[in-house]
Design an enzyme around this catalytic site. Structure first.
Site, mmCIF file in Angstrom:
data_model
loop_
_atom_site.group_PDB
_atom_site.id
_atom_site.type_symbol
_atom_site.label_atom_id
_atom_site.label_comp_id
_atom_site.label_asym_id
_atom_site.label_seq_id
_atom_site.Cartn_x
_atom_site.Cartn_y
_atom_site.Cartn_z
ATOM 1 C CG HIS A 177 -2.168 0.763 1.025
ATOM 2 N ND1 HIS A 177 -2.194 2.084 0.680
ATOM 3 C CD2 HIS A 177 -3.458 0.368 1.089
ATOM 4 C CE1 HIS A 177 -3.449 2.473 0.544
ATOM 5 N NE2 HIS A 177 -4.232 1.456 0.787
ATOM 6 C CG HIS A 234 -5.755 -4.658 -13.344
ATOM 7 N ND1 HIS A 234 -7.048 -5.028 -13.636
ATOM 8 C CD2 HIS A 234 -5.771 -3.328 -13.209
ATOM 9 C CE1 HIS A 234 -7.803 -3.948 -13.652
ATOM 10 N NE2 HIS A 234 -7.066 -2.902 -13.403
#
EC number: 2.3.1.-
Lengths: 496, 449
Positions: free
Chosen positions: A303, A391
């Site tokens: 993150h 992705h």
């Protein structure tokens, strides 16, 4: 001509040097232990059987001592096995295939855009340029509410879309795996931008009449990488609850998020995001071990939200006219690169063979101590993984990752073709890519798959799967009717 | 412009686009023939009414979904017009789609049909689209709407409060004649019943070059049936000097028989065809009521008697001209009938030549250049079925008609179990200053209510 020959022979020599080095380092322990074992064996043989028996009796073992030591050993072994994490298996997964009536030909999209944004020709031109370079094909799908001029995104139509994609996916999964909805112990639904009350997971529980003690979770707002977050959550829960299974549904509901304004930074998602959903069944039951397709090896979450720029790079806000949209900052690619670096630094030690790790360590030490200007060594992840599911966030993302990880076109083929056929389906795109690899018949037992997803926040999450059994080319699935057309060459710029 | 009545009648309008479900392919173009280009300023407006029985159990989605399969066969209608370097228009089959408009009506179908006579109200149910001003964005076909949406085709689905439905079709004539349009609509019914089209699908010819006229070099006379119009550019609207108004009336089989016997005596019913009877009577009436020179030349359009290939759209109808060398007012209708049957000259080669000479750049008007009669008997207008039910009524009009006027003779609603000549619907599109007088004369002549 002299110059090419030496280059060729040099590269061949280098290749063999590299191979030799890799073999040496990766099998170091074996190579070190084997001579020791052989020496011992030779010694023992030399001693002869009588000598060995004499040695044995001289140790004077007491019965109690033997019992005590065996218990101790058994205790240690049991503790070792108990402390190991429960293996988590992916029994099966399905991807939703929207009907052809939802597809969006380029010309229709542009015409609608011209009609809706008739007073903003610059924005229309911008959209056209994006679409031309997007890498999307003409069969990507948008939900029915967005096909209207102007789009009619209501709560009802959003729920309608959610029901359609999620229930279709779950029906498919139930048929394929034979699982009964009442047997599901854990339910996790992730959908970033649509979060009604009651939640989408409650909607699923209501539709399928699931048990009252089901552990349900609904993840919203977590972006395109929420699929991997959901898998991570399921894994953690499956560690705590023995003999259970988990249903994970990853989707993105497009209806409420169609941007109706003219800000360019916010028009991009309109061009790229498309309908899609995936349903995945995970289990930690021994009985599912044989029929499971994959085993989850690692999940690594990174993150970057602590950095302000990263936090704001994908931001939902109102434009000057008060219309809500998701604005993408120009630094997106750079931030994605940073997040990726973070992630692979963490995942590297877990998956890379020793040879690559040593090289990376040496390069790191060298840069820290000797000369910071040395180029950082990028480990060769192709040795760690057989398949890559990146992705399908956009062409730029795939290009960037292909460059950073030094991947060949075959490695990113699944991502590019998924982007072409289905568009950016957000968290479910990883599963469409996996499905592509299976449809092409490339998935073999023992293959390792790396799924990487980026999402708002800014997050980079990856999951590593081990193929448990060779997957036969599926007879159903989202690629069944079009796999023969792929791979196809997607031009840099498509003329609309 | 919208009267208060109109606003309350139609509500809940939603516009979307329907296109082929399967990718048509890259760079597929359809070249219109010379006949297609000659008809480019005309637009067919069709309306189909279905009662609630036909719509039982069907939602809008049930009607809309099969359209995607249907358009796989007729993907030309989903294309858009482009101009070649020479300036000649062609259709790029880029799956852009057909505009589809859904709306609701506060009235029931019966109530609506009672006020149907008001043309303005029917305009609400049928989209009035034209091609242009942006050629490249104009749909060729629209399934509704009084907007500037520019498709080749447009459709409007209006749901009546009783459950009945009307489907309005707006169709650019460049795509095909009314016979093609009727076949096209029939295909929709087939797709809904999940049947294959009656004929195996023959894809519209791709990248065809326009056929040059096979006849020997013709004299450079302008075709009689057309009128040259000044350049309309990209906005394909006929710059009519007067406003045209449309009205229709029904003719029952007994009325038709009565007319035939009036013309030719009791034996006449076997001798003269229905269409020519009606044409002759109306021709004479118009000559009587018109202020100004009587129409000595008329154009007749009929179905091509050769086998029509289902699945291919095009302007294949026969266009003939009839020139009367005498005053219309002084002869009996019977003689006009003989003229129409025996002295009609096929004008198509001349039309094709005229267009070929200009390489498709000329702007012509065919309907209304002379008083035009169109026989739509061969068009399977009632072939579109919902739930196996035929429409209760089908009407067709044409927009972009010239000042001389147009008369359409359509087959009427089919009666149950009756063969032979059923009812007919006659639709006239005339300059509005002639309509009132014409209506009263027709009432008298045809003894209709």
């Amino acid at each position: 001509m002299p110059p090419p020959m030496p280059k060729f022979s040099n590269s061949v020599k280098l290749k063999y040097v590299k191979l030799g080095y890799q073999y040496l380092v990766n099998h170091f322990l074996t190579l070190a232990l084997v001579p020791v074992i052989i020496t011992l064996l030779i010694q023992v043989i030399r001693l002869g059987p009588d000598e060995i028996l004499t040695l044995w009796y001289s140790l004077r073992f007491d019965f109690l001592q033997i019992l005590g030591s065996s218990f101790f050993v058994i205790l240690l072994v049991t503790m070792f096995f108990m402390s190991r994490p429960r293996p988590v298996f992916l029994v099966d997964y399905v991807c939703y295939k929207p009907p052809a009536s939802f597809r969006v030909p380029f010309s229709t999209f542009m015409e609608h855009s011209r009609i809706i944004l008739s007073h903003e020709p610059k924005s229309v031109d911008f959209q056209m340029r994006i679409l031309e370079r997007s890498g999307l094909g003409e069969e990507t799908c948008l939900p029915p509410a967005i096909h209207y001029i102007p789009p009619t995104p209501t709560m009802e139509s959003s729920r309608g879309e959610a029901e359609m994609v999620i229930f279709s996916a779950i029906e498919l999964l139930v048929n394929q795996t034979g699982i009964k909805p009442k047997d599901i112990d854990i339910l996790i639904v992730n959908c970033s931008l649509f979060s009604p009350t009651p939640s989408l997971s409650a909607m699923v529980i209501n539709k399928y009449k699931m048990r009252s003690n089901i552990r349900s979770f609904n993840l919203s707002g977590m972006g395109c990488s929420a699929g991997v977050i959901a898998i991570d959550l399921a894994r953690d829960l499956l560690q705590v609850h023995p003999n259970s299974n988990a249903l994970v549904v990853s989707t993105e509901i497009i209806t409420p998020n169609n941007y109706q304004g003219k800000e360019r930074s916010m028009l991009l998602p309109n061009c790229l995001f498309r309908m899609g959903a995936a349903a995945i069944l995970l289990s930690n039951r021994r009985s599912d071990r044989c029929r499971a397709k994959y085993r989850l090896l690692h999940v690594v979450r990174t993150h970057r939200g602590a950095d302000d720029k990263a936090y704001r790079c994908v931001y939902e806000e109102e434009d000057p006219e008060g219309k809500v949209g998701i604005s993408l900052s120009k630094d997106l690619m750079a931030i994605a690169g940073e997040a990726l670096k973070s992630n692979i630094t963490t995942i590297g030690p877990l998956v890379l063979p020793a040879s690559e790790q040593v090289l990376f360590l040496l390069s790191l030490i060298g840069r820290k101590i000797f000369n910071p200007k040395w180029k950082p060594y990028i480990p060769d992840f192709k040795q760690a993984f057989d398949h890559f599911c990146i992705h399908a966030g956009g062409r730029a993302v795939i290009d960037e990752l292909q460059k950073s990880l030094l991947l060949s076109p075959e490695h990113v083929e699944a991502s590019r073709m998924t982007l072409h056929r289905f568009g950016n389906t957000s968290s479910s795109s990883l599963w469409y890519e996996m499905s592509y690899i299976e449809a092409k018949g490339r998935m073999r037992k023992g293959d390792r798959v790396w799924q990487i997803a980026f999402g708002s926040g800014f997050k980079c999450n990856s999951a590593v799967w081990l193929c448990n059994r060779s997957v036969q080319t599926p007879t159903n699935g989202p690629w069944v009717d079009c796999i023969d057309r792929y791979p196809m060459h997607v031009p840099e710029v498509v003329k609309i | 412009m919208v009267s208060p009545n109109e606003e309350t009648l139609i509500y809940g309008t939603k516009v979307s686009t329907v296109f082929p479900g399967t990718l048509s392919g890259q760079d597929i173009n359809q070249e219109p023939t010379n006949m297609d280009l000659a008809m480019k300023l005309h637009y067919l407006r069709g309306i189909y009414y279905f009662n609630s029985q036909a719509m039982r159990g069907l939602t809008t989605m049930d009607i809309k979904e099969p359209m995607f399969t249907w358009f796989n066969h007729f993907y030309t209608t989903s294309g858009r017009l482009r101009l070649a370097e020479s300036g000649r228009p062609y259709i790029k089959c880029n799956d852009c789609g057909v505009r589809f408009i859904e709306a609701h009506c506060t009235k029931t179908l019966e109530e609506w049909l009672e006020i149907k006579d008001e043309e303005a109200l029917e305009k609400l149910l049928v989209p009035h689209h034209v091609i242009g001003p942006e050629l490249a964005l104009s749909p060729l076909c629209v399934f509704a709407g009084q907007t500037h949406t520019e498709n080749l085709g447009l459709g409007l689905l209006t749901m009546f409060s009783c459950g009945g439905v009307s489907v309005g079709l707006s169709w650019a004539h460049i795509l095909g004649d009314a016979f093609s349009a009727a076949d096209f609509m029939k295909g929709w019914g087939h797709a809904m019943a999940a049947q294959q089209p009656a004929q195996p699908f023959k894809p519209a010819q791709t990248n065809t070059k326009p056929k040059t006229s096979p006849s020997p070099p013709t004299p450079t006379h302008d075709p009689l049936s057309t009128k040259q119009v000044g350049q309309v550019g990209d906005h394909w609207v006929y710059p009519n000097s007067c406003k045209m108004e449309a009205f229709s009336f029904n003719l029952t089989a007994p009325q038709i028989t009565h007319l035939q016997s009036k013309l030719c005596g009791p034996l006449g019913t076997k001798q003269i065809p229905v269409f020519e009877t009606i044409c002759a009577i109306i021709w004479k009436l118009i000559a009587q009521t018109r202020n100004g020179p009587e129409p000595k030349v008329v154009t007749i359009c009929k179905n091509d008697s050769g086998p029509r290939k289902n699945g291919i759209l095009g302007n294949g109808q026969v266009i003939k001209t009839v020139e009367a060398g005498f005053s219309i007012l002084e002869v009996q209708p019977k003689e006009l009938v003989e003229l129409l049957i025996n002295r009609a000259v096929d004008d198509r080669p001349k039309i094709e030549d005229a267009v070929e000479r200009d390489n498709g750049l000329s702007d012509l008007v065919v309907y209304g250049a002379n008083l035009t009669f169109v026989d739509l008997e061969g068009a399977d207008l009632y072939g579109l079925e919902f739930n196996g039910q035929k429409p209760t009524y089908v009407g067709y009009k044409v927009d972009g008609v010239g000042e001389e006027g147009l008369v359409l003779v359509l087959p009427g609603p089919k009666d149950e179990g009756k063969n032979g000549n059923g009812r007919k619907v006659v639709t006239l599109i005339m300059p509005e200053n002639q309509v009132a007088e014409l209506k009263s004369e027709l009432k008298r002549e045809f003894s209709i209510a």
